[in-house]
Design a protein around this motif. Sequence first.
Motif: not given
Length: 184
Positions: A171-180
């Motif tokens: 939900e955070q702006e400026g964050v790309e959440l990745l899963t390995p």
Amino acid sequence: MTRITLISLLHQLAPRFPIYPVAQLVPLIRDHEGEVWLPPLASADVAALKAVTPPRMLRELASLAPGWCEFATGGGETPELDALASYDEEMQENLHLYWRHPAKINHPITDNLFELRREVVDEAHGTQLAAAWEQQQALRLSQLMAAAGGQDLLCFVEVESAYWLRQRLSEQEGVELLTPAMPE
């Protein structure tokens, strides 16, 4: 944009699920150039990850101990604690069927199972434990957001808590959440 790779750790569940050895996670650290965040656990998987993380990169997440609930192993003193013990037993049986491959551990279905477990925990233990859980999770989120600043972060968290952080980080702006990527 900051990329945060969030990886679940099995810590206390590791002996029951040998399909997810910490050796598979070590290359993620070796290939990473930013900060590496680990929970403050005295577990073999955290110790192994600390051993390969350069000290200049190593950071420690806030403890979840104030809101933590171990897996229930027997009947409780109340119907709510009995329900938690029953849920935990059934959940671990289901995880034995579902976690056939390491990729399943960092999957949304796993997150959903542990989010439901947390609801049962909160019902069994009350608002004080739930409030402590939320407070410590929020502290972890603020730690990561303060560290973000455009650098990539590699974050290892307990499988029981990953759903909360994964949801809030997405939900955070400026964050790309990745899963390995893990072996199937």
